[in-house]
Design a protein around this motif. Structure first.
Motif, PDB file in Angstrom:
ATOM      1  N   ALA A  54      12.063  -6.057  -0.742  1.00  0.00           N
ATOM      2  CA  ALA A  54      10.840  -6.153  -1.544  1.00  0.00           C
ATOM      3  C   ALA A  54      10.963  -5.339  -2.825  1.00  0.00           C
ATOM      4  CB  ALA A  54       9.645  -5.665  -0.725  1.00  0.00           C
ATOM      5  N   ALA A 220       5.581  -7.869   7.100  1.00  0.00           N
ATOM      6  CA  ALA A 220       4.806  -8.383   5.969  1.00  0.00           C
ATOM      7  C   ALA A 220       4.025  -7.258   5.290  1.00  0.00           C
ATOM      8  CB  ALA A 220       3.866  -9.481   6.435  1.00  0.00           C
ATOM      9  N   VAL A 221       3.424  -6.390   6.075  1.00  0.00           N
ATOM     10  CA  VAL A 221       2.667  -5.264   5.518  1.00  0.00           C
ATOM     11  C   VAL A 221       3.597  -4.359   4.722  1.00  0.00           C
ATOM     12  CG1 VAL A 221       1.416  -3.149   6.103  1.00  0.00           C
ATOM     13  CG2 VAL A 221       0.847  -5.299   7.251  1.00  0.00           C
ATOM     14  N   PHE A 223       6.497  -5.113   3.415  1.00  0.00           N
ATOM     15  CA  PHE A 223       7.053  -5.842   2.269  1.00  0.00           C
ATOM     16  C   PHE A 223       6.085  -5.802   1.089  1.00  0.00           C
ATOM     17  CE2 PHE A 223       7.796  -9.513  -0.378  1.00  0.00           C
ATOM     18  CZ  PHE A 223       9.181  -9.649  -0.405  1.00  0.00           C
ATOM     19  N   VAL A 224       4.837  -6.143   1.323  1.00  0.00           N
ATOM     20  CA  VAL A 224       3.841  -6.178   0.245  1.00  0.00           C
ATOM     21  C   VAL A 224       3.632  -4.780  -0.338  1.00  0.00           C
ATOM     22  CG1 VAL A 224       1.426  -6.624  -0.311  1.00  0.00           C
ATOM     23  CG2 VAL A 224       2.687  -8.215   1.158  1.00  0.00           C
ATOM     24  N   PHE A 227       6.705  -3.851  -2.463  1.00  0.00           N
ATOM     25  CA  PHE A 227       6.773  -4.632  -3.708  1.00  0.00           C
ATOM     26  C   PHE A 227       5.807  -4.078  -4.751  1.00  0.00           C
ATOM     27  CE2 PHE A 227       5.619  -8.049  -6.576  1.00  0.00           C
ATOM     28  CZ  PHE A 227       6.829  -8.666  -6.848  1.00  0.00           C
ATOM     29  N   ILE A 228       4.574  -3.844  -4.356  1.00  0.00           N
ATOM     30  CA  ILE A 228       3.561  -3.355  -5.304  1.00  0.00           C
ATOM     31  C   ILE A 228       3.922  -1.952  -5.792  1.00  0.00           C
ATOM     32  CG2 ILE A 228       1.151  -2.671  -5.561  1.00  0.00           C
ATOM     33  CD1 ILE A 228       0.448  -4.911  -3.570  1.00  0.00           C
TER      34      ILE A 228
END
Length: 273
Positions: A54, A220-221, A223-224, A227-228
């Motif tokens: 990410a 998923a948590v 990764f997001v 990324f941010i």
């Protein structure tokens, strides 16, 4: 769904995104944070791969225009061909040495105490480099030659030792070898793309058996969050280096490393490998 596990994923994702491109070692921080949170199981190995991916995708997004120009000109534009060549040359030392020593390093050096030592040593080295008087001979990446890229590539390979910091090694190495602060920082970001993609693919191959569909929400948590956090960090660091040196990060490394050693020595924190 385990809410505590999701919160751990969120925190570790943010840590990865914040530290991947700062000269303070994302791997070292993840080892330490994972130890404190008790997240050192088999799932954590794959999770770290996901959040690292990410972070590098965030860099690709930030530099998407420059990457698009480079890819579009590979067939006919000598400038873009030369730029790609510099990245390949810079990537090779870490690729070769990584294949030779990756497993050994992970088996023996991925623990909080070796990270602490590397944080302190790296911090002292940053202070030394920043206090040297120098006049950059390379103001822009386009002025680099292949020997310059190779030297930075060998500096990057030193970051296989956890706690050294890939970005710290490449930026400080760039400064030592004559790059301006802006050129060293930007080349570090671009060099991260092939290096981290290759490392991610290799880790996925080595840990393929650990992938499980039920872990998707946790991944998923993370990764997001990664990324941010990475997007914000890249933008902030590029602004920061235009007016500041890396002394602040050096002192952070030293203090944090000493804290880890002190808590281990006193038994206040039981660090888990």
């Amino acid at each position: 769904m385990d809410l505590i596990l999701l919160l751990k994923a969120l925190l570790l994702g943010v840590i990865e995104g914040l530290t991947e491109f700062l000269p303070i070692s994302s791997t070292g921080h993840l080892i330490i944070a994972g130890s404190l949170l008790g997240y050192t199981n088999e799932q954590s190995k794959v999770f770290k791969i996901v959040i690292q991916l990410a972070a590098i995708l965030a860099v690709c997004w930030h530099f998407r225009s420059r990457i698009g120009v480079a890819l579009g000109g590979l067939g006919s534009d000598p400038v873009q061909q030369r730029f790609a060549g510099l990245l390949i040359v810079g990537f090779l030392p870490a690729a070769v040495l990584g294949l030779l020593f990756h497993s050994t390093i992970k088996a023996y050096l991925f623990n909080p105490l070796t990270v602490a030592g590397a944080l302190i040593a790296g911090g002292l080295l940053i202070l030394y480099i920043e206090r040297r008087a120098r006049t950059p001979r390379i103001e822009q990446i386009d002025a680099m030659r292949w020997p310059d890229a190779l030297k930075v590539g060998f500096a990057q390979a030193a970051a296989m030792f956890p706690g050294v910091s890939r970005s710290g090694a490449t930026i400080m190495g760039g400064l030592m070898f004559g790059l301006s602060r802006k050129a060293a920082t930007e080349f570090s970001f671009f060099l991260a793309i092939p290096t981290m993609f290759a490392a991610t693919l290799y880790d996925v191959y080595k840990n393929w058996a650990l992938l499980r569909l039920e872990d998707l929400p946790v991944f998923a948590v993370g990764f997001v969050a990664s990324f941010i956090a990475a997007m914000l960090t890249v933008q902030a660091l590029l602004r920061y280096v235009s007016n500041h040196d890396f002394t602040l990060f050096a002192w952070y490394r030293i203090v944090f490393g000493l804290f880890i050693l002190a808590t281990a020595q006193t038994g206040w924190i039981h660090w888990v490998d």
